[in-house]
Design an enzyme around this catalytic site. Structure first.
Site, short mmCIF file in Angstrom:
data_model
loop_
_atom_site.label_atom_id
_atom_site.label_comp_id
_atom_site.label_asym_id
_atom_site.label_seq_id
_atom_site.Cartn_x
_atom_site.Cartn_y
_atom_site.Cartn_z
N SER A 63 54.77 25.52 -4.95
CA SER A 63 56.00 25.94 -5.63
C SER A 63 56.59 24.90 -6.58
O SER A 63 57.52 25.22 -7.33
CB SER A 63 57.06 26.34 -4.61
OG SER A 63 56.73 27.59 -4.07
N LYS A 66 56.69 26.01 -10.06
CA LYS A 66 57.75 26.89 -10.58
C LYS A 66 58.65 26.17 -11.58
O LYS A 66 59.28 26.81 -12.42
CB LYS A 66 58.59 27.44 -9.41
CG LYS A 66 57.79 28.37 -8.48
CD LYS A 66 58.55 28.69 -7.20
CE LYS A 66 57.75 29.61 -6.28
NZ LYS A 66 58.37 29.78 -4.95
N TYR A 189 50.24 33.60 -11.41
CA TYR A 189 51.17 32.92 -10.50
C TYR A 189 50.41 32.11 -9.44
O TYR A 189 50.72 30.94 -9.19
CB TYR A 189 52.10 33.96 -9.84
CG TYR A 189 52.90 33.40 -8.68
CD1 TYR A 189 53.98 32.53 -8.91
CD2 TYR A 189 52.57 33.71 -7.37
CE1 TYR A 189 54.69 32.00 -7.84
CE2 TYR A 189 53.29 33.19 -6.30
CZ TYR A 189 54.34 32.33 -6.54
OH TYR A 189 55.04 31.80 -5.49
N TYR A 241 65.01 26.27 -1.38
CA TYR A 241 65.26 27.56 -0.71
C TYR A 241 66.49 27.50 0.19
O TYR A 241 67.52 26.98 -0.24
CB TYR A 241 64.02 28.01 0.11
CG TYR A 241 62.72 27.68 -0.58
CD1 TYR A 241 62.43 28.28 -1.80
CD2 TYR A 241 61.82 26.76 -0.06
CE1 TYR A 241 61.25 27.98 -2.47
CE2 TYR A 241 60.64 26.46 -0.74
CZ TYR A 241 60.37 27.07 -1.92
OH TYR A 241 59.22 26.76 -2.57
N VAL A 259 54.84 24.24 -0.60
CA VAL A 259 54.29 24.30 0.76
C VAL A 259 53.02 23.46 0.93
O VAL A 259 52.53 23.31 2.04
CB VAL A 259 54.03 25.73 1.27
CG1 VAL A 259 55.31 26.46 1.59
CG2 VAL A 259 53.14 26.52 0.33
N1 GLN Z 1 51.80 30.08 -3.05
C1 GLN Z 1 52.96 30.07 -2.21
C2 GLN Z 1 53.48 31.48 -2.09
O1 GLN Z 1 53.58 32.11 -3.12
C3 GLN Z 1 54.01 29.14 -2.75
C4 GLN Z 1 55.20 29.06 -1.84
C5 GLN Z 1 55.83 27.70 -1.75
O2 GLN Z 1 55.28 26.66 -2.12
N2 GLN Z 1 56.99 27.69 -1.15
O3 GLN Z 1 53.77 31.95 -1.03
#
Ligand code: GLN
Length: 305
Positions: A63, A66, A189, A241, A259
């Site tokens: 993430s 992003k 994505y 988050y 993650v």
């Molecule tokens: N690839 C993960 C997902 O889309 C990314 C989520 C994350 O890093 N929080 O669930």
């Protein structure tokens, strides 16, 4: 300030915590990672770099990507982007579906999954099948490193296990907030999530956010100062988050987690800091990474507060 010494102190102090928390286990490529790894890198606006731990070990940025997507979409669509994604903390887990249902398909912010997928959809409308390549080019450009690439095994695995993300995309499509076919957008994505980088590269690549949108070393301009301000603000309020408040409370810097165990933090006007430790806390953010950044701002006083 002796940043090298401070990094080494932090590496020492987090040792007893290594192994606490849990690595992401929704795909095999992440589940099999050694949870006890640690790395931390600083790149300063003046070009000085400081490293400790496994700073050349590549990991899945997940993430953190992003931030790059938001940067490109803001550059392409400017404030019009906010018709499709807000900039409020969600207070919900990163992959939650419920809020999206009662808020009519408009995601709270670009850093939860739904928001990032809408951002990718917007980029897809502009770049079509070149979307992932555009993103990768931007990462290479901002890191000043053309060797950065995508871990295909992670990307394929994400696609195979991407049921929740597909639900998010389809739910948004049902509300009219999705303009392209779901599958190619999700491929882009998942591809961006699967970019592999180490902390040296990550801290280097985010330097434009510490310098009003322009890389202080190559002098390449990526976004306007106002856009850099917005991205940092959304990182501060939404980058972790449902633990964004806690991260602001502990660390006091704009930050974005993934993650894969990475976190990037920005000290505006000064530096960008990347940390990696794969075991996660309950909200899916690196447990030791958060602690290391907390120690850093406590020791240096370099928080924005
Ligand atoms: N690839 C993960 C997902 O889309 C990314 C989520 C994350 O890093 N929080 O669930």
């Amino acid at each position: 300030m002796n940043y090298q010494k401070i990094l080494e102190e932090i590496a020492e102090e987090v040792q007893p915590l290594l192994g606490q928390g849990k690595v992401a286990d929704y795909i095999p490529a992440l589940a099999e990672i050694d949870p006890k790894q640690f790395a931390m890198s600083i790149t300063c606006n003046d070009g000085n770099v400081y490293h400790t731990g496994l700073t050349s070990t590549k990991f899945s940025i997940q993430s953190i990507s992003k931030v790059y997507g938001f940067t490109l979409a803001l550059r392409a669509y400017k404030a019009k982007l906010y018709d499709r994604v807000w900039r409020e903390p969600s207070g919900d887990p990163f992959n939650s579906l419920v809020q999206l249902e009662y808020e009519a398909g408009i995601p709270r912010n670009p850093f939860i999954n739904a928001g990032a997928i809408v951002v990718t959809d917007a980029l897809y409308s502009r770049y079509q099948e070149q979307t992932l390549q555009e993103l990768l080019n931007f990462v290479r450009d901002s890191a000043d490193n053309s060797a950065i690439s995508i871990d295909k095994r992670v990307a394929n695995s994400e696609m195979e296990h991407g049921f929740r993300n597909m639900s998010l995309a389809n739910l948004m499509k049902s509300f009219g907030n999705f303009n392209n076919d779901v599958t190619p957008v999700l491929e882009a994505y998942f591809g961006q999530c699967s970019i592999a980088m180490n902390t040296e590269e990550l801290s280097r690549s985010m330097l434009y956010l510490a310098n009003n949108g322009t890389d202080p070393i190559t002098h390449k301009n990526f976004i306007t100062p106002a856009q850099a301000k917005r991205i940092n603000a959304v990182m501060l309020t939404c980058g972790h988050y449902d633990a964004s408040g806690d991260f602001a409370f502990r660390v006091g810097l704009p930050g974005k987690s993934g993650v894969g165990g990475g976190i990037i933090a920005v000290v505006p006007g000064k530096m960008s800091i990347a940390v990696f430790s794969p075991a996660l806390n309950e909200q899916g953010n690196s447990l030791v990474g958060t602690k290391a950044l907390e120690l850093f701002t406590t020791k240096t006083g370099l928080s924005i507060f």
